[in-house]
Scaffold this motif. Sequence first.
Motif, PDB file in Angstrom:
ATOM      1  N   HIS A 111       0.835  -1.192   0.000  1.00 23.97           N
ATOM      2  CA  HIS A 111       0.000   0.000   0.000  1.00 23.97           C
ATOM      3  C   HIS A 111       0.884   1.262   0.000  1.00 23.97           C
ATOM      4  O   HIS A 111       1.902   1.295   0.701  1.00 23.97           O
ATOM      5  N   PRO A 112       0.495   2.291  -0.784  1.00 27.36           N
ATOM      6  CA  PRO A 112       1.301   3.514  -0.827  1.00 27.36           C
ATOM      7  C   PRO A 112       1.610   4.099   0.561  1.00 27.36           C
ATOM      8  O   PRO A 112       2.690   4.646   0.775  1.00 27.36           O
ATOM      9  N   VAL A 113       0.677   3.969   1.509  1.00 26.91           N
ATOM     10  CA  VAL A 113       0.955   4.515   2.843  1.00 26.91           C
ATOM     11  C   VAL A 113       2.129   3.771   3.487  1.00 26.91           C
ATOM     12  O   VAL A 113       3.019   4.380   4.096  1.00 26.91           O
ATOM     13  N   SER A 114       2.149   2.438   3.326  1.00 27.02           N
ATOM     14  CA  SER A 114       3.266   1.674   3.890  1.00 27.02           C
ATOM     15  C   SER A 114       4.566   2.042   3.195  1.00 27.02           C
ATOM     16  O   SER A 114       5.609   2.213   3.826  1.00 27.02           O
ATOM     17  N   GLN A 115       4.482   2.158   1.864  1.00 26.43           N
ATOM     18  CA  GLN A 115       5.687   2.466   1.098  1.00 26.43           C
ATOM     19  C   GLN A 115       6.243   3.845   1.496  1.00 26.43           C
ATOM     20  O   GLN A 115       7.438   3.993   1.749  1.00 26.43           O
ATOM     21  N   VAL A 116       5.343   4.833   1.550  1.00 23.91           N
ATOM     22  CA  VAL A 116       5.781   6.192   1.874  1.00 23.91           C
ATOM     23  C   VAL A 116       6.306   6.253   3.314  1.00 23.91           C
ATOM     24  O   VAL A 116       7.292   6.940   3.603  1.00 23.91           O
ATOM     25  N   THR A 117       5.683   5.495   4.227  1.00 24.57           N
ATOM     26  CA  THR A 117       6.205   5.440   5.600  1.00 24.57           C
ATOM     27  C   THR A 117       7.631   4.888   5.599  1.00 24.57           C
ATOM     28  O   THR A 117       8.510   5.403   6.301  1.00 24.57           O
ATOM     29  N   ASP A 118       7.863   3.868   4.785  1.00 26.80           N
ATOM     30  CA  ASP A 118       9.225   3.319   4.693  1.00 26.80           C
ATOM     31  C   ASP A 118      10.194   4.334   4.095  1.00 26.80           C
ATOM     32  O   ASP A 118      11.348   4.429   4.517  1.00 26.80           O
ATOM     33  N   GLU A 119       9.724   5.091   3.105  1.00 25.84           N
ATOM     34  CA  GLU A 119      10.591   6.115   2.508  1.00 25.84           C
ATOM     35  C   GLU A 119      10.975   7.151   3.569  1.00 25.84           C
ATOM     36  O   GLU A 119      12.135   7.551   3.695  1.00 25.84           O
ATOM     37  N   ILE A 120       9.962   7.593   4.339  1.00 25.20           N
ATOM     38  CA  ILE A 120      10.199   8.624   5.367  1.00 25.20           C
ATOM     39  C   ILE A 120      11.172   8.108   6.429  1.00 25.20           C
ATOM     40  O   ILE A 120      12.136   8.794   6.801  1.00 25.20           O
TER      41      ILE A 120
END
Length: 361
Positions: A111-120
Amino acid sequence: MSALELYSLKTELLHAIAEASDLDKLEEVRIAALGKKGRISELMQALGSLPPDERKAYGQVVNSLKTSVGEALEARRRELARTATAEKLSQERADVTLPVPEGPLAEGRIHPVSQVTDEITEIFAAMGFAIAEGPDIETDFNNFTALNMPPEHPARQDHDTFYFAPAADGTRALLRTHTSPVQIRAMLKTKPPLRIIAPGRVYRCDSDQTHTPMFHQVEGLVIDEETHLGHLKWVLEEFCKAFFEIQEVKMRFRASHFPFTEPSMEVDIGYARDGDAIRIGEGDQWLEILGCGMVHPNVLKNVGLDPDRYQGFAFGLGIDRIAMLKYGMPDLRAFFAGDLRWLKHYGFPPLAIPTLAAGLS
Ligand code: DAH
Protein backbone atom coordinates in the motif's frame (compact mmCIF):
# COMPACT_ATOMS: atom_id res chain seq x y z
CA MET A 1 10.43 -81.88 -19.65
CA SER A 2 13.19 -82.89 -21.99
CA ALA A 3 16.33 -80.91 -22.54
CA LEU A 4 15.16 -80.04 -26.02
CA GLU A 5 11.82 -78.80 -24.72
CA LEU A 6 13.61 -76.73 -22.11
CA TYR A 7 15.84 -75.29 -24.77
CA SER A 8 12.95 -74.36 -27.03
CA LEU A 9 11.08 -72.83 -24.07
CA LYS A 10 14.12 -70.69 -23.38
CA THR A 11 14.39 -69.63 -27.04
CA GLU A 12 10.70 -68.83 -27.11
CA LEU A 13 10.81 -66.73 -23.95
CA LEU A 14 13.95 -64.83 -24.97
CA HIS A 15 12.36 -64.16 -28.32
CA ALA A 16 9.17 -62.85 -26.69
CA ILE A 17 11.29 -60.61 -24.47
CA ALA A 18 13.19 -59.21 -27.44
CA GLU A 19 9.92 -58.63 -29.28
CA ALA A 20 8.13 -56.84 -26.43
CA SER A 21 7.68 -53.38 -27.86
CA ASP A 22 6.87 -51.52 -24.64
CA LEU A 23 7.02 -51.86 -20.88
CA ASP A 24 3.42 -53.13 -20.61
CA LYS A 25 4.03 -55.93 -23.10
CA LEU A 26 7.26 -56.85 -21.36
CA GLU A 27 5.36 -57.12 -18.09
CA GLU A 28 2.94 -59.55 -19.73
CA VAL A 29 5.88 -61.70 -20.83
CA ARG A 30 7.33 -61.60 -17.33
CA ILE A 31 4.06 -62.75 -15.78
CA ALA A 32 3.66 -65.54 -18.32
CA ALA A 33 7.16 -66.80 -17.51
CA LEU A 34 7.89 -66.00 -13.87
CA GLY A 35 4.49 -65.08 -12.44
CA LYS A 36 2.83 -67.43 -9.93
CA LYS A 37 1.35 -69.51 -12.68
CA GLY A 38 4.08 -68.77 -15.20
CA ARG A 39 5.77 -71.41 -17.28
CA ILE A 40 9.04 -71.41 -15.34
CA SER A 41 7.25 -71.31 -11.98
CA GLU A 42 5.30 -74.40 -13.02
CA LEU A 43 8.54 -76.16 -13.92
CA MET A 44 9.87 -75.33 -10.46
CA GLN A 45 6.74 -76.73 -8.84
CA ALA A 46 7.10 -79.96 -10.85
CA LEU A 47 10.45 -80.47 -9.13
CA GLY A 48 8.74 -81.94 -6.10
CA SER A 49 7.20 -84.81 -8.03
CA LEU A 50 10.53 -85.96 -9.51
CA PRO A 51 12.49 -88.91 -8.12
CA PRO A 52 15.17 -87.57 -5.72
CA ASP A 53 18.13 -88.51 -7.94
CA GLU A 54 16.85 -86.40 -10.82
CA ARG A 55 15.91 -83.40 -8.75
CA LYS A 56 19.33 -81.81 -8.48
CA ALA A 57 20.20 -81.80 -12.17
CA TYR A 58 16.68 -80.70 -13.14
CA GLY A 59 16.70 -78.00 -10.52
CA GLN A 60 19.96 -76.61 -11.80
CA VAL A 61 18.73 -76.48 -15.38
CA VAL A 62 15.44 -74.75 -14.48
CA ASN A 63 17.26 -72.34 -12.19
CA SER A 64 19.69 -71.35 -14.91
CA LEU A 65 16.73 -70.91 -17.26
CA LYS A 66 15.10 -68.69 -14.66
CA THR A 67 18.27 -66.63 -14.26
CA SER A 68 18.77 -66.12 -18.01
CA VAL A 69 15.15 -65.13 -18.51
CA GLY A 70 15.28 -62.82 -15.48
CA GLU A 71 18.41 -61.12 -16.79
CA ALA A 72 16.99 -60.77 -20.28
CA LEU A 73 13.80 -59.24 -18.82
CA GLU A 74 15.81 -56.71 -16.78
CA ALA A 75 18.04 -55.76 -19.72
CA ARG A 76 15.04 -55.25 -21.97
CA ARG A 77 13.20 -53.31 -19.27
CA ARG A 78 16.08 -50.87 -18.98
CA GLU A 79 16.30 -50.49 -22.70
CA LEU A 80 12.55 -49.85 -23.06
CA ALA A 81 12.57 -47.38 -20.17
CA ARG A 82 15.40 -45.49 -21.80
CA THR A 83 13.60 -45.26 -25.15
CA ALA A 84 10.35 -44.29 -23.42
CA THR A 85 12.15 -41.39 -21.65
CA ALA A 86 13.92 -40.31 -24.81
CA GLU A 87 10.63 -40.37 -26.70
CA LYS A 88 8.86 -38.36 -24.02
CA LEU A 89 11.65 -35.80 -23.96
CA SER A 90 11.60 -35.47 -27.73
CA GLN A 91 7.91 -34.59 -27.58
CA GLU A 92 8.05 -32.16 -24.67
CA ARG A 93 9.27 -28.69 -25.49
CA ALA A 94 9.95 -25.70 -23.26
CA ASP A 95 9.99 -22.35 -25.01
CA VAL A 96 12.61 -20.56 -22.97
CA THR A 97 11.76 -17.26 -24.66
CA LEU A 98 8.31 -17.18 -23.02
CA PRO A 99 7.93 -14.71 -20.13
CA VAL A 100 8.27 -16.21 -16.65
CA PRO A 101 4.78 -16.82 -15.20
CA GLU A 102 3.94 -14.29 -12.45
CA GLY A 103 4.14 -15.79 -8.98
CA PRO A 104 2.38 -14.56 -5.84
CA LEU A 105 5.24 -12.12 -5.13
CA ALA A 106 4.61 -10.33 -8.41
CA GLU A 107 0.86 -10.25 -7.72
CA GLY A 108 0.97 -8.67 -4.27
CA ARG A 109 1.22 -4.92 -3.75
CA ILE A 110 2.46 -2.74 -0.91
CA HIS A 111 0.00 0.00 0.00
CA PRO A 112 1.30 3.51 -0.83
CA VAL A 113 0.96 4.52 2.84
CA SER A 114 3.27 1.67 3.89
CA GLN A 115 5.69 2.47 1.10
CA VAL A 116 5.78 6.19 1.87
CA THR A 117 6.21 5.44 5.60
CA ASP A 118 9.22 3.32 4.69
CA GLU A 119 10.59 6.12 2.51
CA ILE A 120 10.20 8.62 5.37
CA THR A 121 11.81 6.37 7.97
CA GLU A 122 14.68 5.63 5.60
CA ILE A 123 15.44 9.35 5.20
CA PHE A 124 15.24 10.18 8.90
CA ALA A 125 17.15 7.05 9.89
CA ALA A 126 19.98 8.24 7.63
CA MET A 127 19.96 11.55 9.57
CA GLY A 128 20.36 9.65 12.83
CA PHE A 129 16.74 9.56 14.04
CA ALA A 130 15.48 6.49 15.90
CA ILE A 131 11.97 5.11 15.41
CA ALA A 132 9.62 5.42 18.39
CA GLU A 133 6.13 4.00 18.80
CA GLY A 134 3.05 4.57 20.88
CA PRO A 135 -0.38 2.93 21.09
CA ASP A 136 -3.43 4.04 19.09
CA ILE A 137 -5.48 4.11 22.30
CA GLU A 138 -4.02 6.88 24.42
CA THR A 139 -4.60 8.58 27.71
CA ASP A 140 -6.10 12.04 27.79
CA PHE A 141 -2.94 13.14 29.62
CA ASN A 142 -0.51 12.07 26.85
CA ASN A 143 -2.72 13.24 23.98
CA PHE A 144 -3.66 16.62 25.47
CA THR A 145 -2.72 17.62 29.01
CA ALA A 146 1.02 16.92 28.83
CA LEU A 147 1.12 18.69 25.47
CA ASN A 148 0.10 21.91 27.17
CA MET A 149 -3.62 21.43 26.54
CA PRO A 150 -5.13 21.13 30.04
CA PRO A 151 -8.83 20.26 30.38
CA GLU A 152 -10.98 23.13 29.07
CA HIS A 153 -8.19 24.27 26.71
CA PRO A 154 -9.97 25.52 23.55
CA ALA A 155 -7.53 23.68 21.22
CA ARG A 156 -8.99 20.39 22.40
CA GLN A 157 -12.15 21.27 20.49
CA ASP A 158 -10.29 21.33 17.15
CA HIS A 159 -9.53 17.66 17.34
CA ASP A 160 -12.95 15.97 16.95
CA THR A 161 -11.81 13.30 19.36
CA PHE A 162 -13.17 9.74 19.60
CA TYR A 163 -13.49 9.09 23.34
CA PHE A 164 -14.01 5.80 25.17
CA ALA A 165 -16.53 5.55 28.00
CA PRO A 166 -15.12 7.00 31.24
CA ALA A 167 -13.29 4.59 33.57
CA ALA A 168 -14.19 4.20 37.26
CA ASP A 169 -11.68 6.93 38.21
CA GLY A 170 -13.33 9.35 35.76
CA THR A 171 -10.48 9.32 33.18
CA ARG A 172 -11.39 8.77 29.55
CA ALA A 173 -9.16 6.89 27.11
CA LEU A 174 -9.27 8.09 23.51
CA LEU A 175 -8.07 7.26 20.03
CA ARG A 176 -5.01 9.48 19.66
CA THR A 177 -5.82 12.50 17.50
CA HIS A 178 -2.17 13.03 16.51
CA THR A 179 1.20 11.33 16.93
CA SER A 180 2.37 14.06 19.33
CA PRO A 181 1.66 11.93 22.47
CA VAL A 182 4.62 9.76 21.36
CA GLN A 183 6.79 12.82 22.17
CA ILE A 184 5.60 12.58 25.77
CA ARG A 185 6.21 8.82 25.91
CA ALA A 186 9.69 9.21 24.42
CA MET A 187 10.71 11.99 26.82
CA LEU A 188 9.37 10.09 29.84
CA LYS A 189 11.28 6.99 28.78
CA THR A 190 14.63 8.33 27.57
CA LYS A 191 16.84 11.11 28.91
CA PRO A 192 18.02 13.69 26.33
CA PRO A 193 19.72 13.88 23.93
CA LEU A 194 16.76 12.52 22.05
CA ARG A 195 16.20 12.28 18.32
CA ILE A 196 13.14 10.27 17.23
CA ILE A 197 10.45 9.99 14.64
CA ALA A 198 7.16 8.22 15.30
CA PRO A 199 4.99 7.20 12.35
CA GLY A 200 1.51 5.87 12.98
CA ARG A 201 -2.26 6.01 12.72
CA VAL A 202 -4.30 8.86 14.14
CA TYR A 203 -8.07 9.33 14.44
CA ARG A 204 -10.49 12.21 14.16
CA CYS A 205 -14.24 12.21 13.75
CA ASP A 206 -14.15 13.88 10.34
CA SER A 207 -14.84 12.68 6.81
CA ASP A 208 -14.92 14.31 3.35
CA GLN A 209 -12.83 14.28 0.19
CA THR A 210 -9.63 15.27 1.98
CA HIS A 211 -10.37 13.92 5.47
CA THR A 212 -10.85 10.35 6.69
CA PRO A 213 -11.62 9.32 10.30
CA MET A 214 -8.27 7.48 10.37
CA PHE A 215 -5.14 8.83 8.74
CA HIS A 216 -1.38 8.77 9.21
CA GLN A 217 1.18 11.11 10.65
CA VAL A 218 4.85 11.02 11.44
CA GLU A 219 6.01 12.90 14.50
CA GLY A 220 9.55 14.17 14.89
CA LEU A 221 11.27 15.24 18.08
CA VAL A 222 14.78 16.43 18.88
CA ILE A 223 15.71 17.39 22.44
CA ASP A 224 19.16 18.38 23.63
CA GLU A 225 20.90 21.45 25.01
CA GLU A 226 21.58 23.44 21.87
CA THR A 227 19.19 22.56 19.06
CA HIS A 228 17.58 25.67 17.54
CA LEU A 229 15.16 26.75 14.83
CA GLY A 230 17.88 26.69 12.15
CA HIS A 231 18.35 22.96 12.72
CA LEU A 232 14.60 22.44 12.36
CA LYS A 233 14.55 24.28 9.02
CA TRP A 234 17.56 22.38 7.72
CA VAL A 235 16.17 18.99 8.71
CA LEU A 236 12.81 19.69 7.06
CA GLU A 237 14.40 21.04 3.87
CA GLU A 238 16.75 18.09 3.57
CA PHE A 239 13.85 15.78 4.22
CA CYS A 240 11.68 17.33 1.49
CA LYS A 241 14.49 17.25 -1.08
CA ALA A 242 15.21 13.60 -0.33
CA PHE A 243 11.54 12.61 -0.20
CA PHE A 244 10.47 14.33 -3.41
CA GLU A 245 13.78 13.42 -5.03
CA ILE A 246 14.55 16.93 -6.28
CA GLN A 247 17.59 19.23 -5.98
CA GLU A 248 15.73 22.35 -4.87
CA VAL A 249 12.45 22.54 -3.03
CA LYS A 250 10.20 25.55 -2.52
CA MET A 251 9.13 25.77 1.11
CA ARG A 252 7.21 28.40 3.02
CA PHE A 253 7.39 28.62 6.82
CA ARG A 254 4.25 30.41 8.06
CA ALA A 255 3.82 31.60 11.63
CA SER A 256 1.09 29.54 13.29
CA HIS A 257 -0.01 28.36 16.70
CA PHE A 258 0.16 25.01 18.46
CA PRO A 259 -0.14 24.76 22.25
CA PHE A 260 2.91 22.46 22.44
CA THR A 261 5.39 24.61 20.49
CA GLU A 262 6.63 28.18 20.77
CA PRO A 263 7.24 29.59 18.25
CA SER A 264 5.03 27.49 15.97
CA MET A 265 5.00 27.27 12.20
CA GLU A 266 3.18 25.59 9.42
CA VAL A 267 5.11 24.52 6.35
CA ASP A 268 3.75 24.72 2.82
CA ILE A 269 5.39 23.21 -0.19
CA GLY A 270 5.32 24.85 -3.63
CA TYR A 271 4.04 22.93 -6.62
CA ALA A 272 2.69 23.37 -10.14
CA ARG A 273 -0.19 21.42 -11.63
CA ASP A 274 0.47 20.22 -15.14
CA GLY A 275 -2.67 18.48 -16.39
CA ASP A 276 -2.97 15.45 -14.11
CA ALA A 277 0.66 15.62 -13.08
CA ILE A 278 1.96 17.56 -10.10
CA ARG A 279 5.43 19.10 -10.22
CA ILE A 280 6.98 19.71 -6.81
CA GLY A 281 9.40 22.60 -6.44
CA GLU A 282 7.95 24.63 -9.33
CA GLY A 283 4.98 26.91 -9.83
CA ASP A 284 3.04 29.08 -7.40
CA GLN A 285 0.57 26.75 -5.73
CA TRP A 286 1.08 25.88 -2.06
CA LEU A 287 0.06 22.86 -0.04
CA GLU A 288 0.38 22.62 3.72
CA ILE A 289 2.21 19.45 4.69
CA LEU A 290 3.24 19.85 8.32
CA GLY A 291 3.20 21.73 11.58
CA CYS A 292 6.31 22.33 13.64
CA GLY A 293 8.04 24.52 16.19
CA MET A 294 10.33 24.68 19.20
CA VAL A 295 9.05 22.47 22.02
CA HIS A 296 7.10 24.60 24.52
CA PRO A 297 8.76 24.98 27.96
CA ASN A 298 5.53 23.77 29.60
CA VAL A 299 5.78 20.47 27.70
CA LEU A 300 9.35 19.99 28.94
CA LYS A 301 8.23 20.73 32.50
CA ASN A 302 5.34 18.27 32.16
CA VAL A 303 7.80 15.42 31.55
CA GLY A 304 10.22 16.60 34.24
CA LEU A 305 12.83 18.27 32.02
CA ASP A 306 14.34 21.62 32.96
CA PRO A 307 13.44 24.10 30.18
CA ASP A 308 16.40 26.30 31.18
CA ARG A 309 18.72 23.47 30.28
CA TYR A 310 16.94 21.52 27.55
CA GLN A 311 15.35 22.63 24.32
CA GLY A 312 14.49 21.17 20.95
CA PHE A 313 12.10 21.06 18.07
CA ALA A 314 9.12 18.96 17.04
CA PHE A 315 7.14 18.47 13.88
CA GLY A 316 4.08 16.56 12.72
CA LEU A 317 3.73 15.59 9.09
CA GLY A 318 0.70 14.17 7.26
CA ILE A 319 1.86 10.95 5.58
CA ASP A 320 -1.23 10.51 3.40
CA ARG A 321 -0.96 14.11 2.18
CA ILE A 322 2.63 13.86 1.00
CA ALA A 323 1.91 10.44 -0.50
CA MET A 324 -0.92 11.99 -2.56
CA LEU A 325 1.39 14.79 -3.63
CA LYS A 326 4.34 12.58 -4.59
CA TYR A 327 2.42 9.88 -6.40
CA GLY A 328 -0.42 11.99 -7.82
CA MET A 329 -3.31 10.24 -6.07
CA PRO A 330 -6.33 12.56 -6.17
CA ASP A 331 -8.74 11.16 -3.55
CA LEU A 332 -7.78 10.35 0.03
CA ARG A 333 -10.83 8.17 0.60
CA ALA A 334 -9.59 5.68 -2.03
CA PHE A 335 -6.62 4.96 0.28
CA PHE A 336 -8.86 3.13 2.69
CA ALA A 337 -11.57 1.75 0.39
CA GLY A 338 -9.81 -1.61 -0.01
CA ASP A 339 -10.31 -1.64 -3.80
CA LEU A 340 -7.81 -4.10 -5.30
CA ARG A 341 -7.85 -2.30 -8.66
CA TRP A 342 -6.69 0.88 -6.95
CA LEU A 343 -4.00 -1.03 -5.07
CA LYS A 344 -2.84 -2.69 -8.26
CA HIS A 345 -2.53 0.69 -9.93
CA TYR A 346 -0.95 2.73 -7.13
CA GLY A 347 0.65 -0.03 -5.02
CA PHE A 348 4.33 -0.99 -5.02
CA PRO A 349 6.00 -4.32 -5.80
CA PRO A 350 6.83 -6.12 -2.53
CA LEU A 351 10.55 -6.16 -3.22
CA ALA A 352 10.81 -2.48 -4.16
CA ILE A 353 12.23 -1.59 -0.75
CA PRO A 354 13.07 2.13 -0.65
CA THR A 355 16.70 2.91 0.13
CA LEU A 356 18.57 6.17 -0.23
CA ALA A 357 21.39 4.43 -2.10
CA ALA A 358 19.18 2.78 -4.70
CA GLY A 359 16.64 5.61 -5.02
CA LEU A 360 13.48 5.92 -2.99
CA SER A 361 10.93 5.28 -5.72
N1 DAH B 1 0.06 17.44 16.25
C1 DAH B 1 -0.25 18.46 15.28
C2 DAH B 1 -1.53 18.09 14.52
O1 DAH B 1 -1.87 16.96 14.44
C3 DAH B 1 0.86 18.58 14.29
C4 DAH B 1 2.09 19.13 14.90
C5 DAH B 1 2.31 20.50 14.91
C6 DAH B 1 3.01 18.30 15.51
C7 DAH B 1 3.42 21.03 15.48
C8 DAH B 1 4.14 18.85 16.11
C9 DAH B 1 4.33 20.21 16.08
O2 DAH B 1 5.06 18.08 16.68
O3 DAH B 1 5.45 20.72 16.63
O4 DAH B 1 -2.16 18.97 14.00
